[in-house]
Design a protein around this motif. Structure first.
Motif, short mmCIF file in Angstrom:
data_model
loop_
_atom_site.label_atom_id
_atom_site.label_comp_id
_atom_site.label_asym_id
_atom_site.label_seq_id
_atom_site.Cartn_x
_atom_site.Cartn_y
_atom_site.Cartn_z
N ASN A 41 0.83 -1.21 0.00
CA ASN A 41 0.00 0.00 0.00
C ASN A 41 0.87 1.26 0.00
N GLY A 42 2.04 1.18 -0.62
CA GLY A 42 2.94 2.32 -0.64
C GLY A 42 3.13 2.93 -2.02
N LEU A 43 2.42 2.42 -3.00
CA LEU A 43 2.55 2.93 -4.36
C LEU A 43 1.52 4.03 -4.61
N GLY A 44 1.82 4.90 -5.54
CA GLY A 44 0.84 5.87 -5.98
C GLY A 44 -0.29 5.17 -6.73
N ASN A 45 -1.35 5.86 -6.99
CA ASN A 45 -2.53 5.27 -7.62
C ASN A 45 -2.20 4.60 -8.95
N ASP A 46 -1.56 5.33 -9.86
CA ASP A 46 -1.24 4.76 -11.17
C ASP A 46 -0.31 3.56 -11.06
N GLU A 47 0.71 3.69 -10.24
CA GLU A 47 1.68 2.61 -10.08
C GLU A 47 1.03 1.39 -9.44
N HIS A 48 0.14 1.63 -8.48
CA HIS A 48 -0.54 0.53 -7.79
C HIS A 48 -1.29 -0.35 -8.79
N TYR A 49 -2.05 0.28 -9.68
CA TYR A 49 -2.85 -0.50 -10.62
C TYR A 49 -2.01 -1.09 -11.74
N GLU A 50 -0.94 -0.42 -12.11
CA GLU A 50 -0.03 -0.99 -13.11
C GLU A 50 0.62 -2.25 -12.56
N VAL A 51 1.09 -2.20 -11.33
CA VAL A 51 1.73 -3.36 -10.71
C VAL A 51 0.69 -4.46 -10.47
N MET A 52 -0.52 -4.07 -10.08
CA MET A 52 -1.58 -5.06 -9.87
C MET A 52 -1.90 -5.80 -11.17
N PHE A 53 -1.95 -5.08 -12.28
CA PHE A 53 -2.19 -5.72 -13.57
C PHE A 53 -1.07 -6.69 -13.90
N ASN A 54 0.19 -6.25 -13.69
CA ASN A 54 1.33 -7.14 -13.94
C ASN A 54 1.27 -8.38 -13.05
N LEU A 55 0.84 -8.20 -11.81
CA LEU A 55 0.67 -9.34 -10.90
C LEU A 55 -0.34 -10.33 -11.47
N ALA A 56 -1.46 -9.84 -11.95
CA ALA A 56 -2.49 -10.73 -12.51
C ALA A 56 -1.96 -11.50 -13.72
N VAL A 57 -1.21 -10.83 -14.58
CA VAL A 57 -0.64 -11.49 -15.75
C VAL A 57 0.33 -12.60 -15.31
N MET A 58 1.18 -12.29 -14.34
CA MET A 58 2.14 -13.29 -13.86
C MET A 58 1.41 -14.45 -13.19
N GLN A 59 0.37 -14.17 -12.43
CA GLN A 59 -0.39 -15.24 -11.78
C GLN A 59 -0.99 -16.17 -12.85
N TYR A 60 -1.51 -15.60 -13.90
CA TYR A 60 -2.07 -16.41 -14.98
C TYR A 60 -0.99 -17.25 -15.66
N GLN A 61 0.16 -16.63 -15.92
CA GLN A 61 1.25 -17.32 -16.61
C GLN A 61 1.88 -18.42 -15.75
N THR A 62 1.72 -18.33 -14.44
CA THR A 62 2.27 -19.36 -13.56
C THR A 62 1.21 -20.39 -13.16
N LYS A 63 0.17 -20.45 -13.97
CA LYS A 63 -0.89 -21.46 -13.79
C LYS A 63 -1.70 -21.27 -12.52
N HIS A 64 -1.96 -20.00 -12.16
CA HIS A 64 -2.82 -19.68 -11.02
C HIS A 64 -3.95 -18.77 -11.49
N PRO A 65 -4.82 -19.33 -12.37
CA PRO A 65 -5.88 -18.49 -12.94
C PRO A 65 -6.87 -17.96 -11.91
N ALA A 66 -7.13 -18.71 -10.86
CA ALA A 66 -8.07 -18.22 -9.83
C ALA A 66 -7.49 -17.00 -9.12
N ASP A 67 -6.18 -17.02 -8.86
CA ASP A 67 -5.53 -15.86 -8.24
C ASP A 67 -5.54 -14.67 -9.20
N ALA A 68 -5.31 -14.94 -10.47
CA ALA A 68 -5.32 -13.87 -11.47
C ALA A 68 -6.70 -13.22 -11.54
#
Length: 79
Positions: A41-68
């Protein structure tokens, strides 16, 4: 009140490390770093959602679709 953005250099390094881990093929560690950056919870608004999107992509690519899907759902709920 000052905007957060990349004020915390440790978070900037953490996100850059996650990107490097992803590029080198260590997606599981990239997920962990992206998640830690989002959960801090230390990122600015834009950075927070950019990193969150990247997290979802990585979760999907590592075979964790429910987490994504949960991450995307959280992102949609927060915006």
């Amino acid at each position: 009140m000052e905007a957060k953005g990349w004020q915390d250099e440790r978070l900037k390094v953490m996100v850059l490390q996650a990107v490097a881990l992803h590029m080198s093929g260590d997606k599981d560690k990239a997920v962990a770093d992206f998640k830690q950056a989002v959960d801090s919870n230390g990122l600015g608004n834009d950075e927070h959602y950019e990193v969150m999107f990247n997290l979802a992509v990585m979760q999907y690519q590592t075979k964790h679709p429910a987490d994504a899907l949960a991450t995307i759902d959280r992102m949609m709920t927060e915006t």
